[in-house]
Design an enzyme around this catalytic site. Structure first.
Site, short mmCIF file in Angstrom:
data_model
loop_
_atom_site.label_atom_id
_atom_site.label_comp_id
_atom_site.label_asym_id
_atom_site.label_seq_id
_atom_site.Cartn_x
_atom_site.Cartn_y
_atom_site.Cartn_z
N VAL A 32 -8.04 -1.50 9.40
CA VAL A 32 -9.32 -2.05 9.88
C VAL A 32 -9.20 -3.13 10.94
O VAL A 32 -10.19 -3.49 11.57
CB VAL A 32 -10.22 -2.62 8.75
CG1 VAL A 32 -10.90 -1.54 7.98
CG2 VAL A 32 -9.47 -3.56 7.87
N LYS A 87 -0.06 0.64 3.56
CA LYS A 87 -0.14 1.47 2.34
C LYS A 87 0.97 2.51 2.19
O LYS A 87 1.55 2.63 1.11
CB LYS A 87 -1.53 2.10 2.22
CG LYS A 87 -2.63 1.05 1.97
CD LYS A 87 -4.02 1.65 2.07
CE LYS A 87 -5.13 0.64 1.81
NZ LYS A 87 -6.47 1.19 2.05
N SER A 101 -4.39 -1.56 6.33
CA SER A 101 -4.08 -0.37 5.53
C SER A 101 -2.82 0.38 5.99
O SER A 101 -2.37 1.28 5.28
CB SER A 101 -5.26 0.60 5.56
OG SER A 101 -6.29 0.11 4.74
N TYR A 114 -8.52 8.59 6.16
CA TYR A 114 -9.70 8.54 5.29
C TYR A 114 -10.56 9.79 5.41
O TYR A 114 -10.03 10.88 5.48
CB TYR A 114 -10.52 7.27 5.55
CG TYR A 114 -9.66 6.06 5.42
CD1 TYR A 114 -9.06 5.78 4.18
CD2 TYR A 114 -9.36 5.25 6.48
CE1 TYR A 114 -8.22 4.70 4.04
CE2 TYR A 114 -8.52 4.16 6.34
CZ TYR A 114 -7.96 3.90 5.11
OH TYR A 114 -7.13 2.85 4.97
N TYR A 140 -1.75 -7.43 -2.85
CA TYR A 140 -2.41 -6.46 -1.97
C TYR A 140 -3.02 -7.17 -0.75
O TYR A 140 -2.84 -6.74 0.39
CB TYR A 140 -3.48 -5.68 -2.75
CG TYR A 140 -4.33 -4.80 -1.87
CD1 TYR A 140 -3.83 -3.61 -1.35
CD2 TYR A 140 -5.63 -5.17 -1.53
CE1 TYR A 140 -4.60 -2.81 -0.51
CE2 TYR A 140 -6.41 -4.38 -0.70
CZ TYR A 140 -5.89 -3.20 -0.19
OH TYR A 140 -6.65 -2.42 0.65
O1 DON Z 1 -8.77 -3.64 1.52
C1 DON Z 1 -9.28 -3.85 2.60
O2 DON Z 1 -10.49 -3.77 2.74
C2 DON Z 1 -8.40 -4.19 3.80
N1 DON Z 1 -7.47 -5.22 3.49
C3 DON Z 1 -7.66 -3.00 4.28
C4 DON Z 1 -8.55 -1.83 4.57
C5 DON Z 1 -8.15 -1.00 5.73
O3 DON Z 1 -7.39 -1.35 6.60
C6 DON Z 1 -8.85 0.26 5.81
N2 DON Z 1 -8.55 0.91 7.07
N3 DON Z 1 -9.13 1.54 7.82
#
Ligand code: DON
Length: 329
Positions: free
Chosen positions: A268, A76, A73, A250, A198
């Site tokens: 993540v 983003k 993320s 978040y 994405y």
């Molecule tokens: O969309 C997803 O679930 C992951 N590719 C990215 C999510 C993410 O990194 C959320 N972060 N804390």
């Protein structure tokens, strides 16, 4: 590419502080490695890297700062900045809002009335941004995105194929979000290539030093402090940092703004990038995550450094950065 000589910063105390913080939080083993993308579950939970990069191009590192992991993320804000540059604020604002959602990053919800995703830091908003980039660049979108991320990091970055395949195989929730967006006309119907973009942007490999350089590029008003290349327009940097401050962590964003007070973004896989306007960036990597999906050690390290160095935007030690302030002095 215009190169810029880093201004040598003789600050052994800063290296000492970073080493000390690394030692202090190494025993912290709270949280769990993400496994919902199966390939992420292979990360070594003990890995722990810290890197501080200044807007003058000086770099201070501790621990596993060269260990590679996927950006997830933290991609983003960087894709949001690209979309803003292409389409302008007004169009982007019709597609994605700027309000904290107060909900988990992967929640399946849109704003009441407008049907927009709440902001570009939650998955719904980021998928919309990827769809807009795909609409503009078509199949060249990934190449464009990699070029921009690489310019911010100051070295050539690439996609981790195994993580990309793993998320693509299991990303049903994100596909559901994409179809909801399609249902409300927030994205065009080429949704599969958009979601594929994405997944690939989330799978770009970085190390902690890359993240710190990407953050330092933002701290340095959009210009990479080492290569001197202008990577983002200064006005878009303002937009990117604003949204990171209000939405980057978040459903912990409010507490983060209160306690740490620095624009930041987590991912993540365990990365975290925080940016102190015109001064520096702090990046950390430690894959054990708390309940909200933020790196447990990363939060502690940033909180510690913010307190110790007076980095909070409203800290009395933070000199601030407005032109008006300089003129009034
Ligand atoms: O969309 C997803 O679930 C992951 N590719 C990215 C999510 C993410 O990194 C959320 N972060 N804390």
């Amino acid at each position: 590419m215009k190169s810029q000589q880093p201004q040598e910063l003789n600050a052994p105390w800063l290296q000492y502080l970073i080493d000390e913080v690394h030692d202090k939080y190494t025993p912290l083993t709270d949280g769990d490695v993400a496994t919902y993308i199966p390939e992420l579950g292979k990360a070594d939970p003990e890995d722990f890297g810290i890197c501080v990069a200044t807007s003058g191009g000086n770099v201070f590192e501790a621990g596993d700062s060269d260990r590679l992991f996927t950006i997830q993320s933290i991609s983003k804000p960087f894709t949001y900045g690209m979309a803003l540059e292409i389409f302008g604020q007004e169009k982007i604002f019709r597609h994605v809002g700027v309000e904290p959602s107060g909900d988990a990053f992967n929640s399946i919800e849109l704003e009441n009335g407008t049907n927009r995703p709440f902001n570009p830091m939650v998955n719904a908003g980021a998928i919309t941004v990827s769809a807009l980039l795909y609409e503009h660049y078509g199949d060249a979108a990934l190449e464009q995105l990699l070029a921009r991320f690489s310019a911010a990091a100051g070295r050539t970055l690439s996609v981790d194929e195994a993580v990309y395949q793993s998320e693509s195989r299991t990303g049903h929730r994100n596909r559901a979000i994409a179809h909801l967006l399609l249902n409300f006309g927030m994205v065009l119907d080429k949704i599969e290539p958009a979601i594929d973009l994405y997944f690939k942007q989330c799978s770009i490999l970085v190390n902690t030093r890359d993240l710190a350089m990407m953050g330092a590029t933002l701290a340095n008003l959009g210009r990479n402090p080492i290569t001197g290349e202008e990577v983002y327009n200064i006005d878009r940097v303002k937009d990117m940092l604003s949204i990171m401050l209000t939405c980057g962590m978040y459903d912990y964003s409010g507490q983060w703004a209160y306690k740490v007070g620095i624009p930041a973004k987590s991912g993540v896989s365990g990365g975290l990038m925080a940016v102190v306007n015109r001064q520096l960036s702090v990046a950390t990597y430690s894959p054990r995550l708390d309940k909200r999906g933020n790196s447990s050690r990363g939060i502690e390290v940033c909180t510690h450094l913010a307190n110790e160095l007076g980095l909070h935007v409203f800290d009395c030690m933070n000199a601030g950065s407005s032109y008006l302030k300089a003129m009034l002095e």
